[in-house]
Scaffold this motif. Structure first.
Motif, PDB file in Angstrom:
ATOM      1  N   ARG A  89       0.826  -1.209   0.000  1.00  0.00           N
ATOM      2  CA  ARG A  89       0.000   0.000   0.000  1.00  0.00           C
ATOM      3  C   ARG A  89       0.858   1.255   0.000  1.00  0.00           C
ATOM      4  N   ASP A  90       1.855   1.285   0.890  1.00  0.00           N
ATOM      5  CA  ASP A  90       2.705   2.476   0.995  1.00  0.00           C
ATOM      6  C   ASP A  90       3.464   2.743  -0.301  1.00  0.00           C
ATOM      7  N   LEU A  92       2.620   1.875  -3.329  1.00  0.00           N
ATOM      8  CA  LEU A  92       1.656   2.343  -4.332  1.00  0.00           C
ATOM      9  C   LEU A  92       1.268   3.796  -4.084  1.00  0.00           C
ATOM     10  N   GLU A  93       0.904   4.107  -2.838  1.00  0.00           N
ATOM     11  CA  GLU A  93       0.434   5.452  -2.518  1.00  0.00           C
ATOM     12  C   GLU A  93       1.525   6.504  -2.682  1.00  0.00           C
ATOM     13  N   GLU A  94       2.772   6.150  -2.396  1.00  0.00           N
ATOM     14  CA  GLU A  94       3.886   7.093  -2.597  1.00  0.00           C
ATOM     15  C   GLU A  94       3.975   7.536  -4.055  1.00  0.00           C
ATOM     16  N   GLY A  96       1.208   7.624  -6.118  1.00  0.00           N
ATOM     17  CA  GLY A  96      -0.089   8.107  -6.600  1.00  0.00           C
ATOM     18  C   GLY A  96      -1.068   7.055  -7.051  1.00  0.00           C
ATOM     19  N   PHE A  98      -3.844   4.425  -5.598  1.00  0.00           N
ATOM     20  CA  PHE A  98      -4.582   4.175  -4.363  1.00  0.00           C
ATOM     21  C   PHE A  98      -5.540   3.010  -4.549  1.00  0.00           C
ATOM     22  N   SER A 100      -7.903  -0.128  -1.988  1.00  0.00           N
ATOM     23  CA  SER A 100      -8.524  -0.408  -0.697  1.00  0.00           C
ATOM     24  C   SER A 100      -7.799  -1.570  -0.046  1.00  0.00           C
ATOM     25  N   VAL A 114      -4.462  -5.492  -1.221  1.00  0.00           N
ATOM     26  CA  VAL A 114      -4.853  -4.175  -1.707  1.00  0.00           C
ATOM     27  C   VAL A 114      -5.696  -4.440  -2.946  1.00  0.00           C
TER      28      VAL A 114
END
Length: 163
Positions: A89-90, A92-94, A96, A98, A100, A114
């Protein structure tokens, strides 16, 4: 046969068919009719979503992500343990992207994931970004080592009691 006046109100207020029956109101019918028009005019959007989903699933599989379940627009990246899923998750989010996160008790303890959910409005550039991010983080999250990847290769099973 007519109902005697003395019991009319009793029957009307205690009869389940009378209590729970209802009809659609005009505004509900209008809303349903409008929804039906949207559905009937959305063939191209559905075809685009199918094509985008197939493309991204194939791309992720080619990168080593174990994407073998289903064919729909919800793509589960099942990293296994909760710590591995949080790292995924981290990363991916770093960059951009996102999704669930699903952990126990919504999943088995070692089948956390995720979930990415595609929609018909995604542009090719956005899908390309997801693909590029997945390629960039693959060496960091090592999807080919996830428990589900090992199971699909026949490398043994991992039960919920193992961490």
């Amino acid at each position: 046969m007519t109902l005697p006046a003395e019991i009319r109100n009793y029957v009307l207020s205690t009869s389940y068919p009378n209590m729970f029956s209802s009809c659609l109101l005009p505004h509900e019918i209008a809303g349903l009719a409008a929804t039906l028009i949207v559905i009937q005019r959305s063939d191209a959007a559905r075809a685009n979503l199918r094509a985008s989903t197939g493309h991204l699933r194939t791309a992720l599989s080619n990168l080593g992500y174990p994407i073998h379940q289903g064919s729909e627009q919800i793509i589960a990246l099942e990293a296994g343990t909760e710590p591995a899923t949080m790292v995924l998750r981290d990363r991916l989010e770093e960059r951009g992207v996102f999704g669930s996160v699903f952990c126990a008790p919504a999943t088995s303890r070692n089948r956390t994931m995720v979930r990415l959910t595609l929609h018909a409005g995604l542009a090719a550039a956005e899908l390309g970004h997801v693909e590029a991010v997945a390629a960039e983080i693959a060496p960091l999250v090592k999807p080919w080592e996830w428990p589900i990847a090992r199971r699909s290769r026949g490398g043994g099973t991992i039960d919920d009691s193992q961490a």
